[in-house]
Design a protein around this motif. Structure first.
Motif, PDB file in Angstrom:
ATOM      1  N   MET A 165     -47.471 -47.923 -43.962  1.00 33.65           N
ATOM      2  CA  MET A 165     -46.659 -46.730 -43.775  1.00 33.65           C
ATOM      3  C   MET A 165     -46.987 -45.677 -44.835  1.00 33.65           C
ATOM      4  SD  MET A 165     -42.488 -46.426 -43.615  1.00 33.65           S
ATOM      5  CE  MET A 165     -42.324 -47.124 -45.264  1.00 33.65           C
ATOM      6  N   PHE A 166     -47.177 -46.115 -46.088  1.00 34.12           N
ATOM      7  CA  PHE A 166     -47.512 -45.177 -47.164  1.00 34.12           C
ATOM      8  C   PHE A 166     -48.899 -44.569 -46.949  1.00 34.12           C
ATOM      9  CE2 PHE A 166     -44.234 -47.663 -49.448  1.00 34.12           C
ATOM     10  CZ  PHE A 166     -43.451 -46.615 -49.890  1.00 34.12           C
ATOM     11  N   ILE A 167     -49.846 -45.381 -46.495  1.00 35.56           N
ATOM     12  CA  ILE A 167     -51.190 -44.868 -46.202  1.00 35.56           C
ATOM     13  C   ILE A 167     -51.127 -43.796 -45.117  1.00 35.56           C
ATOM     14  CG2 ILE A 167     -53.456 -45.468 -45.240  1.00 35.56           C
ATOM     15  CD1 ILE A 167     -53.158 -48.210 -46.546  1.00 35.56           C
ATOM     16  N   CYS A 168     -50.336 -44.079 -44.086  1.00 41.48           N
ATOM     17  CA  CYS A 168     -50.183 -43.130 -42.987  1.00 41.48           C
ATOM     18  C   CYS A 168     -49.533 -41.837 -43.481  1.00 41.48           C
ATOM     19  CB  CYS A 168     -49.350 -43.755 -41.870  1.00 41.48           C
ATOM     20  SG  CYS A 168     -49.250 -42.761 -40.379  1.00 41.48           S
ATOM     21  N   ALA A 169     -48.543 -41.953 -44.356  1.00 38.67           N
ATOM     22  CA  ALA A 169     -47.860 -40.766 -44.884  1.00 38.67           C
ATOM     23  C   ALA A 169     -48.827 -39.887 -45.670  1.00 38.67           C
ATOM     24  CB  ALA A 169     -46.695 -41.189 -45.770  1.00 38.67           C
ATOM     25  N   ILE A 170     -49.710 -40.494 -46.447  1.00 39.68           N
ATOM     26  CA  ILE A 170     -50.705 -39.738 -47.217  1.00 39.68           C
ATOM     27  C   ILE A 170     -51.649 -39.000 -46.269  1.00 39.68           C
ATOM     28  CG2 ILE A 170     -52.684 -39.946 -48.771  1.00 39.68           C
ATOM     29  CD1 ILE A 170     -51.219 -42.313 -50.094  1.00 39.68           C
ATOM     30  N   CYS A 171     -52.080 -39.688 -45.211  1.00 43.70           N
ATOM     31  CA  CYS A 171     -52.978 -39.067 -44.236  1.00 43.70           C
ATOM     32  C   CYS A 171     -52.296 -37.922 -43.503  1.00 43.70           C
ATOM     33  CB  CYS A 171     -53.485 -40.109 -43.250  1.00 43.70           C
ATOM     34  SG  CYS A 171     -54.565 -41.351 -43.973  1.00 43.70           S
ATOM     35  N   VAL A 172     -50.994 -38.081 -43.242  1.00 47.19           N
ATOM     36  CA  VAL A 172     -50.235 -37.002 -42.615  1.00 47.19           C
ATOM     37  C   VAL A 172     -50.239 -35.766 -43.499  1.00 47.19           C
ATOM     38  CG1 VAL A 172     -47.894 -36.254 -41.993  1.00 47.19           C
ATOM     39  CG2 VAL A 172     -48.754 -38.452 -41.190  1.00 47.19           C
TER      40      VAL A 172
END
Length: 236
Positions: A146-153
Motif C-alpha cells: 500500500m505504501f509503495i502504491c501511495a508513493i507511485c500515486v
C-alpha cells in the motif's frame, strides 16, 4: 473510412463500459470478472487504430497490467491485494515514463504557483488520510504494498500536474481529468472493499477507472510532444 473506423472503436468502448456499469447494478460484483477486461481490450483496439505502428510499448505494458488488475480485483480483491497494489504501482510508473516526453524542464517554475502548492498538499493529505483509514483493515504483510502504491500515486500526480500546468497542449485538460479520475478510483477502491462496501461506489469506481484509462490513451495517442525551442518562455 478512417473516421468511421475510429468512430466504431469509440462506440465499442461505450457499449462495453455501459454493459459493465449495468452489470455492476443488477448483478453480483464477481460477475464483472468477465466484462471489465473486455473494456480494456476495446481501449487497446482504439489505441492501435489511432497510432498504427507508432505504439508506445510502455502504454501497452500498462494496459497489460490494467488487464490483470481488473481480473484479480473481481476474482478476489482481498486475497490478491498485494499483487493488485504492485500492478497498480507498475502501471502508474509506466504512465509516468510515457509522459516524460511531454515535460518541458524550462517551465518547471510554473509549479511554484500558490494553486499548485495547495493542490500538492491536498493530494498528499488525501493519500495520508486513506492510508491511515486502511491501516487497521489491511493485513500487516500487505501494508508495504500500500505504501509503495501511495508513493507511485504521488509521482504520477506530480508528473501529470507538471504537464497540465505548463500549458503547452490544448488538450491538457484531458490528461488532468484522467489523472483526477485515477486518483479518485485508486483511493476509493480499497475503502469500498475493506471499510464500507456500497454498490453505488462500485459503479462510480468502474466509470472513473475506465474513463481514466480511455482519456489517458486519448491524450498520448492524439497529442504530439512539442519542441522546447518553439515554446515562448511565458513564465519568466
Amino acid at each position: 473510412m478512417l473516421k468511421i473506423k475510429l468512430h466504431f472503436f469509440d462506440i465499442l468502448f461505450v457499449i462495453a463500459l455501459s454493459i459493465a456499469v449495468g452489470m455492476s447494478v443488477i448483478m453480483e460484483k464477481s460477475q464483472l470478472l468477465y466484462i471489465c477486461p473486455v473494456v480494456i481490450v476495446t481501449i487497446f483496439l482504439k489505441y492501435i487504430s489511432v497510432v498504427k505502428k507508432n505504439t508506445d510499448p510502455l502504454f501497452l505494458l500498462a494496459l497489460a497490467a490494467l488487464f490483470c488488475i481488473n481480473f484479480l480485483t473481481f476474482y478476489s480483491f482481498h486475497d490478491y491485494f498485494g499483487e493488485i497494489s504492485l500492478l497498480t504501482s507498475l502501471y502508474l510508473i509506466l504512465y509516468t515514463f510515457s509522459l516524460k516526453k511531454y515535460l518541458i524542464q524550462s517551465k518547471l517554475k510554473s509549479l511554484l504557483s500558490i494553486s499548485s502548492v495547495i493542490g500538492g498538499f491536498l493530494i498528499a493529505y488525501i493519500s495520508y488520510a486513506v492510508i491511515e483509514l486502511l491501516l487497521d483493515k489491511i493485513p500487516n504483510n500487505s501494508q508495504i504494498y500500500m505504501f509503495i502504491c501511495a508513493i507511485c500515486v504521488l509521482i504520477y500526480t506530480v508528473t501529470f500536474a507538471i504537464v497540465y500546468l505548463n500549458n503547452n497542449y490544448k488538450n491538457g485538460t484531458i490528461l488532468l481529468t484522467s489523472g483526477l479520475f485515477s486518483l479518485f478510483q485508486i483511493g476509493l477502491s480499497p475503502i469500498n472493499e475493506y471499510f464500507f462496501y456500497n454498490q453505488t461506489f462500485t459503479v462510480i469506481i468502474i466509470i472513473c477507472h475506465f474513463m481514466a484509462i480511455y482519456l489517458f490513451m486519448k491524450f498520448i495517442s492524439e497529442t504530439k510532444p512539442v519542441d522546447p525551442k518553439n515554446i515562448k518562455k511565458q513564465y519568466f
